[in-house]
Each structure stands twice: as C-alpha cells, then as structure tokens.
Enzyme design. Structure first.
Site, PDB file in Angstrom:
ATOM      1  N   ASN A   1      -7.745  -2.669  14.197  1.00 24.45           N
ATOM      2  CA  ASN A   1      -9.435  -2.907  13.286  1.00 24.45           C
ATOM      3  C   ASN A   1      -9.354  -4.365  12.737  1.00 24.45           C
ATOM      4  O   ASN A   1     -10.233  -4.728  12.444  1.00 24.45           O
ATOM      5  CB  ASN A   1      -9.860  -2.003  12.870  1.00 24.45           C
ATOM      6  CG  ASN A   1      -9.305  -1.957  11.190  1.00 24.45           C
ATOM      7  OD1 ASN A   1      -8.295  -2.536  11.753  1.00 24.45           O
ATOM      8  ND2 ASN A   1      -9.638  -0.457  10.742  1.00 24.45           N
TER       9      ASN A   1
ATOM     10  N   HIS B   1      -7.149  -5.239  10.066  1.00 23.92           N
ATOM     11  CA  HIS B   1      -7.181  -4.658   8.445  1.00 23.92           C
ATOM     12  C   HIS B   1      -5.933  -5.333   8.021  1.00 23.92           C
ATOM     13  O   HIS B   1      -5.087  -5.521   8.509  1.00 23.92           O
ATOM     14  CB  HIS B   1      -6.910  -3.390   8.612  1.00 23.92           C
ATOM     15  CG  HIS B   1      -5.684  -2.231   8.624  1.00 23.92           C
ATOM     16  ND1 HIS B   1      -6.265  -0.929   9.427  1.00 23.92           N
ATOM     17  CD2 HIS B   1      -4.615  -2.802   8.795  1.00 23.92           C
ATOM     18  CE1 HIS B   1      -5.267  -0.502   9.949  1.00 23.92           C
ATOM     19  NE2 HIS B   1      -4.366  -1.305   8.908  1.00 23.92           N
TER      20      HIS B   1
ATOM     21  N   GLU C   1     -10.193  -2.293   4.865  1.00 30.87           N
ATOM     22  CA  GLU C   1     -10.353  -2.004   6.529  1.00 30.87           C
ATOM     23  C   GLU C   1     -11.822  -2.119   6.436  1.00 30.87           C
ATOM     24  O   GLU C   1     -13.075  -3.430   5.675  1.00 30.87           O
ATOM     25  CB  GLU C   1     -10.813  -0.161   6.430  1.00 30.87           C
ATOM     26  CG  GLU C   1      -9.507   0.563   6.539  1.00 30.87           C
ATOM     27  CD  GLU C   1      -9.041   0.709   7.501  1.00 30.87           C
ATOM     28  OE1 GLU C   1      -9.010  -0.106   8.912  1.00 30.87           O
ATOM     29  OE2 GLU C   1      -8.225   2.045   7.754  1.00 30.87           O
TER      30      GLU C   1
ATOM     31  N   ASP D   1       0.966  -1.091  -0.174  1.00 32.73           N
ATOM     32  CA  ASP D   1      -0.102   0.085  -0.113  1.00 32.73           C
ATOM     33  C   ASP D   1       1.051   1.322  -0.002  1.00 32.73           C
ATOM     34  O   ASP D   1       2.359   1.019   0.216  1.00 32.73           O
ATOM     35  CB  ASP D   1      -1.126  -0.066   1.304  1.00 32.73           C
ATOM     36  CG  ASP D   1      -0.260  -0.405   2.380  1.00 32.73           C
ATOM     37  OD1 ASP D   1       1.042  -0.605   2.595  1.00 32.73           O
ATOM     38  OD2 ASP D   1      -0.956  -1.237   3.594  1.00 32.73           O
TER      39      ASP D   1
END
Ligand code: F6R
Length: 245
Positions: A136, A138, A143, A67
């Site tokens: 979370n 990810h 996400e 990313d």
C-alpha cells in the site's frame, strides 16, 4: 534518484548488500537504518557472507531499526528484534548494545516513542537508511493516512498490512494490531536512502510512489523529495516504473 534494475531477487540482494558494504567500508563507524521483512533477507545473507569472507567489519557500526510490533518481546520469534538478531546481528561482529529497535514491550506509547526519537537524535544522523516498500506504499509502518507523521509514533496497522504480514504468524489473529515506527521525518533525515523491492505484486505501487503525486496516501512518494535515494529492484517489481522514467 539512482535506479538499479536487477534480474531477480538474488541479484537485487547482491546489489543492495554491495551498497551497504561500501557504506561500512567508507565509514566504519557509520549509523545504518535497518528494515525487516522478506525484501532485506537476501541482502543480510550477502552481508553475512562478505563478513565471513573477511571483507567487512561491523565492530564500530551502529544500527537503528525502523519499527517493532507493540506487545512483542525481543525473544518472541515474530518480533523485529528477533528477526534482526537471527538474520544479521548474531552472524556478524556488531556490538549488540549498539543495535537499536523500538521497545515492543513498552506499554506507555508516548514514552517508547520519545525514547526512540532521543536514541535516533543521539546516535544519528543515519548515514544510510535501508527501506522495503509495503503493497500500500508504506515505509516503516507509516501507513497511508491524511497526513505524514514526522516522528516515531504508535500506529494501528491497516487491514492490508495485517493481511500481508500474516504469512509470518500461525493465525491471522496472532498478528499484532499496533506497531511502533520511525516517522517520515526520522526517515527523511537520513543522509542516504536505499529502498529495495522485488516481485510483480509491487510493480504498480513502485510506479505510483516514484512517478505519481507526493501524498501521505502513498507514504513512499515522499522519497521523491529526498536528494539521495537509490532504488534497487528486480525486473518484475521495476517493470512498470522503467516504462515511465
Ligand atoms: C519492515 C518495514 C516494512 C517492510 C514492508 C515490506 O521493517 O518497515 O515497511 O519493509 O512491509 O515488507 P516485505 O519486504 O516483507 O515485502
């Protein structure tokens, strides 16, 4: 899934580097999927140490990163290109023209994503994909969401990710709100996955991702469906999981 529960961050990093090194030794022209963040820093340090000791040769390695923040150039010290150059590429004999990161400066999101998918398709399949895990759940910047995104896409970062990543920036406002990331399909097509986690703060999400239901609300849970996953963590991060498996 293979699990290595190591004493601390240093031991986790040595183990992860050993797995990456084995890949490079077995297949010198391998394609590595790489990640940024705190989790792999120690792993990259150990790979550099092994390179300097003459144990590793990166000259034929290709890399594709997961990313990149949208809007940051490669010479911005918060960009993931900058991170990779400074934490690994500048210190080993990898051919920089064979290291790929999504184009953070590309403003036409559709084109940036299509170009990156094409690079992964052309250079791939990825032999070994290194992943970190977000608080979370990810992976990359995939996400929690109502559905899995398969290919490279542009995401709006969640508040929890902005909060977690602001430590690298001067002010929270400086954290980019969008990023380009490989999709879940790109990640799942890697032949092997190596995921590294450390710290007690991740114990709950590790247990949830690897023993809970497979759901796009916990993106890493999809890894339960991959046939070759190695999880390397420290005792603090794996404590809860080890009670359940
Ligand atoms: C980084 C990436 C992210 C991180 C994750 C964990 O390229 O794709 O998914 O792996 O946010 O970050 P750290 O390791 O900083 O806790």
């Amino acid at each position: 899934m293979k699990i290595y529960c190591e004493k601390d961050y240093e031991a986790m990093s040595r183990r992860a580097a050993g797995i990456l090194a084995a890949q490079i030794i077995l297949k010198p022209d391998c394609v590595l999927g790489l990640a940024t963040g705190s989790s792999p820093e120690g792993t990259y340090k150990e790979l550099i140490r092994r390179y300097q000791a003459g144990e590793l040769d990166f000259s034929k390695v290709t890399s594709v990163n997961l990313d990149e923040y949208k809007g940051l150039s490669g010479d911005n010290d918060q960009s993931y290109r900058y991170f990779m150059d400074n934490h690994l590429f500048n210190h080993v004999n990898i051919d920089k023209s064979r290291t790929f990161v999504p184009d953070g400066l590309g403003t036409d999101s559709k084109k940036v994503c299509a170009d990156y998918n094409e690079i992964i398709r052309r250079e791939g399949p990825v032999d070994l994909q290194l992943l970190g895990l977000g608080y979370n759940g990810h992976i990359g910047f995939n996400e929690p969401a109502a559905a899995f995104e398969k290919e490279t896409h542009c995401v709006d970062l969640t508040e929890s990710t902005i909060e977690a990543n602001k430590r690298f920036f001067e002010k929270e406002e400086d954290v980019p709100r969008q990023a380009y990331t490989m999709g879940i399909g790109n990640i799942m097509r890697a032949k092997k996955i190596l995921i590294i986690v450390s710290g007690a703060g991740k114990a709950d999400i590790v247990a949830k991702a690897f023993t809970g239901p497979v759901t796009s609300e916990v993106p890493a849970s999809i890894l339960q469906f991959h046939s070759d996953v190695t999880l390397v963590g420290d005792e603090a991060a794996l404590g809860k999981l080890m009670e359940l498996v």
